[in-house]
Design an enzyme around this catalytic site. Structure first.
Site, mmCIF file in Angstrom:
data_model
loop_
_atom_site.group_PDB
_atom_site.id
_atom_site.type_symbol
_atom_site.label_atom_id
_atom_site.label_comp_id
_atom_site.label_asym_id
_atom_site.label_seq_id
_atom_site.Cartn_x
_atom_site.Cartn_y
_atom_site.Cartn_z
ATOM 1 N N ASP A 9 0.883 -1.168 0.000
ATOM 2 C CA ASP A 9 0.000 0.000 0.000
ATOM 3 C C ASP A 9 0.918 1.214 0.000
ATOM 4 O OD1 ASP A 9 -2.280 1.678 0.252
ATOM 5 O OD2 ASP A 9 -1.975 1.777 2.416
ATOM 6 N N GLU A 69 -1.350 -1.464 -4.627
ATOM 7 C CA GLU A 69 -2.554 -0.646 -4.783
ATOM 8 C C GLU A 69 -2.243 0.518 -5.709
ATOM 9 O OE1 GLU A 69 -5.080 2.157 -1.857
ATOM 10 O OE2 GLU A 69 -5.043 0.051 -1.261
ATOM 11 N N ASP A 144 -2.567 0.927 7.006
ATOM 12 C CA ASP A 144 -1.792 0.742 5.780
ATOM 13 C C ASP A 144 -1.309 -0.705 5.655
ATOM 14 O OD1 ASP A 144 -1.241 3.854 5.043
ATOM 15 O OD2 ASP A 144 -1.114 3.514 7.197
#
Length: 184
Positions: A9, A69, A144
């Site tokens: 992430d 992501e 996260d």
């Protein structure tokens, strides 16, 4: 057959990572955590730190693939640019190690985990905890880490599931375009 998937992430202050192992088509969490760069002032030094840490994670867990992501589009262009640089640096570390990369939009990750593309970070974390059966103590104060684990789990769910080339606007559109498949 075993497969290890690293999830990332991207972030410029906090970058999440999560690693899952897939054995006999069953996923289990190996680890998750964050790369904390809040004390690093210089933007370029942050990128160097990202490269070093992602390289270290790759060296430690030897992932077969990386799921990352995709950056969302912020209202502030500078924020989007910084996020893109962080993502690009993590991707460069994977490329440097020959790890194939798969990118997923945040909505797709949330949809794969919870069935709801607008799910909260807490809902995603809770569902991952149930799916991967890890102890609640493993949850960090930073979402996260679970977001990164979500990217890895989303990729696990997409493996061996080719996407259809057909796109439909809804059930009515599907039925109209597939009359031979409709039982009358």
């Amino acid at each position: 057959m075993e497969k290890v998937i690293l999830g990332i992430d991207p972030g410029t202050n906090i970058m999440g990572y999560g690693v899952i192992r897939v054995v006999d088509n069953k996923a289990e969490m190996v680890t998750m955590g964050v790369i904390d760069m809040r004390k690093i002032e210089d933007g370029y030094l942050k990128l160097g730190h990202i490269f070093e840490r992602v390289t270290g994670i790759i060296d430690s867990y030897l992932p077969d693939e990386m799921a990352i992501e995709a950056p969302f589009y912020a209202k502030n262009v500078q924020t989007t640019l910084k996020l893109g640089r962080a993502q690009g640096t993590a991707i460069a570390a994977a490329i440097h190690h020959g790890v194939p990369i798969h990118e997923y939009a945040p909505l797709k990750i949330k949809m794969a985990i919870t069935g709801n593309g607008s799910a909260s970070k807490e809902q995603v974390a809770g569902m991952l905890q149930r799916l991967l059966k890890f102890d609640k103590d493993a949850l960090t104060k930073f979402m996260d880490a679970t977001d990164a684990l979500g990217a890895a789990y989303c990729h696990y769910m997409q493996m061996n599931r080719p996407e259809s080339q057909a796109h439909y606007k809804g059930w009515k559109d599907f039925v109209n375009k597939n009359q031979a498949r409709v039982k009358k």
